[in-house]
Design a protein around this motif. Structure first.
Motif, PDB file in Angstrom:
ATOM      1  N   PRO A  48       0.833  -1.213   0.000  1.00 54.76           N
ATOM      2  CA  PRO A  48       0.000   0.000   0.000  1.00 54.76           C
ATOM      3  C   PRO A  48       0.862   1.256   0.000  1.00 54.76           C
ATOM      4  CG  PRO A  48       0.019  -1.020   2.176  1.00 54.76           C
ATOM      5  CD  PRO A  48       0.704  -1.978   1.252  1.00 54.76           C
ATOM      6  N   LEU A  49       0.293   2.385  -0.407  1.00 56.94           N
ATOM      7  CA  LEU A  49       1.041   3.635  -0.507  1.00 56.94           C
ATOM      8  C   LEU A  49       1.663   4.040   0.824  1.00 56.94           C
ATOM      9  CD1 LEU A  49      -1.350   5.740  -2.786  1.00 56.94           C
ATOM     10  CD2 LEU A  49       0.854   4.738  -3.411  1.00 56.94           C
ATOM     11  N   ALA A  50       1.041   3.666   1.920  1.00 53.63           N
ATOM     12  CA  ALA A  50       1.566   4.043   3.239  1.00 53.63           C
ATOM     13  C   ALA A  50       2.940   3.450   3.501  1.00 53.63           C
ATOM     14  CB  ALA A  50       0.599   3.614   4.336  1.00 53.63           C
ATOM     15  N   ARG A  51       3.306   2.372   2.791  1.00 53.01           N
ATOM     16  CA  ARG A  51       4.586   1.702   3.054  1.00 53.01           C
ATOM     17  C   ARG A  51       5.665   2.064   2.041  1.00 53.01           C
ATOM     18  NH1 ARG A  51       5.027  -4.204   3.805  1.00 53.01           N
ATOM     19  NH2 ARG A  51       6.981  -3.448   4.690  1.00 53.01           N
ATOM     20  N   ILE A  52       5.331   2.752   0.976  1.00 51.88           N
ATOM     21  CA  ILE A  52       6.313   3.083  -0.059  1.00 51.88           C
ATOM     22  C   ILE A  52       7.122   4.298   0.374  1.00 51.88           C
ATOM     23  CG2 ILE A  52       6.630   3.798  -2.449  1.00 51.88           C
ATOM     24  CD1 ILE A  52       4.100   2.244  -3.146  1.00 51.88           C
ATOM     25  N   LYS A  53       8.445   4.184   0.313  1.00 52.04           N
ATOM     26  CA  LYS A  53       9.355   5.261   0.716  1.00 52.04           C
ATOM     27  C   LYS A  53      10.064   5.823  -0.517  1.00 52.04           C
ATOM     28  CE  LYS A  53       8.464   3.499   4.796  1.00 52.04           C
ATOM     29  NZ  LYS A  53       7.034   3.310   4.919  1.00 52.04           N
ATOM     30  N   GLU A  54      10.074   7.151  -0.619  1.00 53.51           N
ATOM     31  CA  GLU A  54      10.723   7.818  -1.757  1.00 53.51           C
ATOM     32  C   GLU A  54      11.397   9.087  -1.265  1.00 53.51           C
ATOM     33  OE1 GLU A  54       7.707   6.633  -5.377  1.00 53.51           O
ATOM     34  OE2 GLU A  54       7.271   8.479  -4.280  1.00 53.51           O
ATOM     35  N   TRP A  55      12.661   9.295  -1.680  1.00 53.32           N
ATOM     36  CA  TRP A  55      13.295  10.576  -1.376  1.00 53.32           C
ATOM     37  C   TRP A  55      14.359  10.922  -2.400  1.00 53.32           C
ATOM     38  CZ3 TRP A  55      14.612   6.690   2.452  1.00 53.32           C
ATOM     39  CH2 TRP A  55      15.948   6.290   2.445  1.00 53.32           C
ATOM     40  N   ASP A  56      14.525  12.226  -2.591  1.00 50.32           N
ATOM     41  CA  ASP A  56      15.621  12.802  -3.370  1.00 50.32           C
ATOM     42  C   ASP A  56      16.399  13.710  -2.420  1.00 50.32           C
ATOM     43  OD1 ASP A  56      14.161  11.624  -5.367  1.00 50.32           O
ATOM     44  OD2 ASP A  56      14.082  13.383  -6.667  1.00 50.32           O
ATOM     45  N   ARG A  57      17.701  13.507  -2.344  1.00 50.40           N
ATOM     46  CA  ARG A  57      18.517  14.331  -1.449  1.00 50.40           C
ATOM     47  C   ARG A  57      19.810  14.726  -2.164  1.00 50.40           C
ATOM     48  NH1 ARG A  57      18.618  11.234   2.399  1.00 50.40           N
ATOM     49  NH2 ARG A  57      20.633  10.198   2.222  1.00 50.40           N
ATOM     50  N   TYR A  58      20.091  16.019  -2.168  1.00 50.14           N
ATOM     51  CA  TYR A  58      21.320  16.546  -2.754  1.00 50.14           C
ATOM     52  C   TYR A  58      22.183  17.152  -1.657  1.00 50.14           C
ATOM     53  CZ  TYR A  58      19.420  16.243  -7.516  1.00 50.14           C
ATOM     54  OH  TYR A  58      18.915  15.797  -8.719  1.00 50.14           O
ATOM     55  N   THR A  59      23.476  16.890  -1.733  1.00 49.88           N
ATOM     56  CA  THR A  59      24.454  17.536  -0.869  1.00 49.88           C
ATOM     57  C   THR A  59      25.548  18.122  -1.754  1.00 49.88           C
ATOM     58  OG1 THR A  59      24.051  16.041   0.987  1.00 49.88           O
ATOM     59  CG2 THR A  59      26.140  17.228   0.986  1.00 49.88           C
ATOM     60  N   VAL A  60      25.836  19.399  -1.559  1.00 49.49           N
ATOM     61  CA  VAL A  60      26.865  20.080  -2.344  1.00 49.49           C
ATOM     62  C   VAL A  60      27.874  20.681  -1.369  1.00 49.49           C
ATOM     63  CG1 VAL A  60      27.336  21.748  -4.168  1.00 49.49           C
ATOM     64  CG2 VAL A  60      25.078  20.665  -4.040  1.00 49.49           C
ATOM     65  N   LEU A 212      24.071  13.242  -5.358  1.00 49.18           N
ATOM     66  CA  LEU A 212      22.650  12.909  -5.325  1.00 49.18           C
ATOM     67  C   LEU A 212      22.465  11.551  -4.669  1.00 49.18           C
ATOM     68  CD1 LEU A 212      19.607  12.939  -6.170  1.00 49.18           C
ATOM     69  CD2 LEU A 212      20.348  12.008  -8.378  1.00 49.18           C
ATOM     70  N   SER A 213      21.525  11.469  -3.724  1.00 48.94           N
ATOM     71  CA  SER A 213      21.076  10.193  -3.161  1.00 48.94           C
ATOM     72  C   SER A 213      19.593  10.062  -3.480  1.00 48.94           C
ATOM     73  CB  SER A 213      21.314  10.153  -1.647  1.00 48.94           C
ATOM     74  OG  SER A 213      20.799   8.945  -1.099  1.00 48.94           O
ATOM     75  N   TRP A 214      19.276   9.124  -4.361  1.00 45.80           N
ATOM     76  CA  TRP A 214      17.907   8.920  -4.862  1.00 45.80           C
ATOM     77  C   TRP A 214      17.462   7.539  -4.406  1.00 45.80           C
ATOM     78  CZ3 TRP A 214      15.060   5.718  -8.012  1.00 45.80           C
ATOM     79  CH2 TRP A 214      13.967   6.250  -8.690  1.00 45.80           C
ATOM     80  N   CYS A 215      16.386   7.468  -3.643  1.00 46.16           N
ATOM     81  CA  CYS A 215      15.983   6.174  -3.077  1.00 46.16           C
ATOM     82  C   CYS A 215      14.488   5.958  -3.244  1.00 46.16           C
ATOM     83  CB  CYS A 215      16.351   6.103  -1.593  1.00 46.16           C
ATOM     84  SG  CYS A 215      16.021   4.483  -0.835  1.00 46.16           S
ATOM     85  N   ARG A 216      14.126   4.731  -3.612  1.00 50.38           N
ATOM     86  CA  ARG A 216      12.738   4.299  -3.680  1.00 50.38           C
ATOM     87  C   ARG A 216      12.675   2.896  -3.077  1.00 50.38           C
ATOM     88  NH1 ARG A 216      13.094   8.913  -4.927  1.00 50.38           N
ATOM     89  NH2 ARG A 216      12.149  10.001  -6.701  1.00 50.38           N
ATOM     90  N   GLY A 217      11.616   2.615  -2.315  1.00 50.42           N
ATOM     91  CA  GLY A 217      11.546   1.281  -1.752  1.00 50.42           C
ATOM     92  C   GLY A 217      10.352   1.044  -0.856  1.00 50.42           C
ATOM     93  N   VAL A 218      10.246  -0.189  -0.426  1.00 50.10           N
ATOM     94  CA  VAL A 218       9.302  -0.615   0.600  1.00 50.10           C
ATOM     95  C   VAL A 218      10.138  -1.235   1.706  1.00 50.10           C
ATOM     96  CG1 VAL A 218       7.378  -2.146   1.164  1.00 50.10           C
ATOM     97  CG2 VAL A 218       7.444  -1.002  -1.060  1.00 50.10           C
ATOM     98  N   PHE A 219      10.209  -0.576   2.852  1.00 45.77           N
ATOM     99  CA  PHE A 219      11.098  -0.990   3.919  1.00 45.77           C
ATOM    100  C   PHE A 219      10.346  -1.825   4.953  1.00 45.77           C
ATOM    101  CE2 PHE A 219      13.904   3.087   3.543  1.00 45.77           C
ATOM    102  CZ  PHE A 219      14.189   2.759   2.238  1.00 45.77           C
ATOM    103  N   PRO A 220      11.094  -2.630   5.737  1.00 49.56           N
ATOM    104  CA  PRO A 220      10.486  -3.214   6.934  1.00 49.56           C
ATOM    105  C   PRO A 220      10.026  -2.104   7.882  1.00 49.56           C
ATOM    106  CG  PRO A 220      12.613  -4.233   6.438  1.00 49.56           C
ATOM    107  CD  PRO A 220      12.491  -3.032   5.557  1.00 49.56           C
TER     108      PRO A 220
END
Length: 339
Positions: A48-60, A212-220
């Motif tokens: 379900p959408l409640a469990r899907i994790k997505e983030w985009d993170r940039y560090t310069v 860039l740290s780009w992550c998509r997933g379904v975590f425990p």
């Protein structure tokens, strides 16, 4: 490009052609690639959408400062984060602020691919946008009342090279329905300007680099990871190191690529960090400059992301040569969640 492992241990599976991240039976293709070859599609997720994790993170990072921008949709919890660390002040000072959103569940509309699509967030307080062209990425942010009632303004462009990237897919030990797909790009020469209050920070491509740290997933329900990124030049040659688990650890030096095994990280009593490479016996030490942390919570949902900036020194053995690192900029990251 050289494609070899610095050591004699077997490598995890290398993915060499475009492949769907999720198989027809819902299981995950586990492995790594030196480019973004795995196709992530949220529609294929059984969770379900409640469990899907997505983030985009940039560090310069530049010689004078470091900036981190994050837009994250973690299902039951979302956050928008900005931090500015000033290395010119002694001791270093960090200015950071977080906006938390409850139950975004995909409504923050993060793109399906790291190759295309913009990541944006707009409110009365902040406008943040990550966009890209064929060979560049662009970071724009205007954050009013950021810290101490001042406005943070940021306009940076990152030249994206054809290399200095690693993609990794994991299934958390075969846990049903769980997966993590991380795509990381480093050594992106940065140019532009940041203004905060009356201070202005200039970024020049010969000495400023973005990651860039780009992550998509379904975590425990409970999940976490620790990693480190080094970026800069060694003997005037571009250098990047991703240190983490066996799927995501890699070293780039010029046009050479070395897949590494897991790297052991040890905090020392004096506040420094030791990085040990079991394959080659190499060691690096990180002298800590500043620690940043973002904590977001809502009811029983919790997320913590810690970032520690420092300078790395030591020697690295790679096939045919030894690299001597002297105060190369980098940072460690620790992420943990209960969602």
């Amino acid at each position: 490009m050289i494609n070899q492992q610095a050591g004699g241990n077997p490598m995890p599976q290398e993915i060499t052609k475009p492949t769907p991240l999720l198989k027809e039976d819902g299981s995950t293709v586990v492995g790594w690639a030196s480019s973004n070859l795995l196709d992530y599609n949220k529609i294929d997720c059984a969770a379900p959408l409640a469990r899907i994790k997505e983030w985009d993170r940039y560090t310069v990072v530049s010689p004078d400062c470091a900036v981190t921008l994050s837009i994250a949709d973690l299902g039951n919890l979302g956050y928008i984060f900005a931090s500015l660390t000033d290395f010119t002040q002694k001791p270093c000072r960090t200015f950071s602020q977080t906006i938390t959103r409850a139950y975004p569940r995909g409504r923050m509309s993060l793109p399906l691919s790291a190759r295309s699509g913009d990541t944006t967030y707009t409110s009365k307080q902040v406008g943040m946008r990550f966009s890209r062209s064929a060979k560049s990425r662009f970071l724009n942010c205007e954050y009013v009342n950021f810290c101490e009632g001042k406005t943070l303004y940021l306009n940076l462009s990152l030249d994206e090279p054809d290399r200095y990237a690693i993609a990794s897919a994991d299934d958390f030990g075969g846990k049903k329905g769980c997966f993590s797909y991380r795509y990381q790009v480093s050594c992106m020469p940065a140019s532009g300007v940041i203004r905060y209050g009356g201070a202005e920070y200039s970024f020049r491509p010969e000495s400023s680099f973005g990651t860039l740290s780009w992550c998509r997933g379904v975590f425990p329900t409970r999940a976490g990871f620790t990693s480190a990124t080094l970026v800069g030049q060694v003997k005037q040659v571009p250098f990047a190191l991703f240190a983490g688990g066996p799927l995501e650890s890699a070293l780039y030096y010029g046009d050479q690529f070395y897949k590494l095994d897991e790297i052991n990280v040890f905090p020392e009593e004096n506040g420094s960090w030791q990085f040990r490479f079991p394959q080659s016996g190499s060691r690096l030490e990180m002298s800590v400059l500043q620690k940043n942390e973002v904590r977001s919570s809502f009811l029983m949902n919790f997320c913590r992301h810690e970032q520690v900036f420092g300078s790395f020194s030591g020697k690295l053995s790679v096939p045919g040569q030894k690299l001597s690192l002297d105060h190369i900029s980098g940072f460690t990251e620790q992420f943990e969640s209960r969602l």
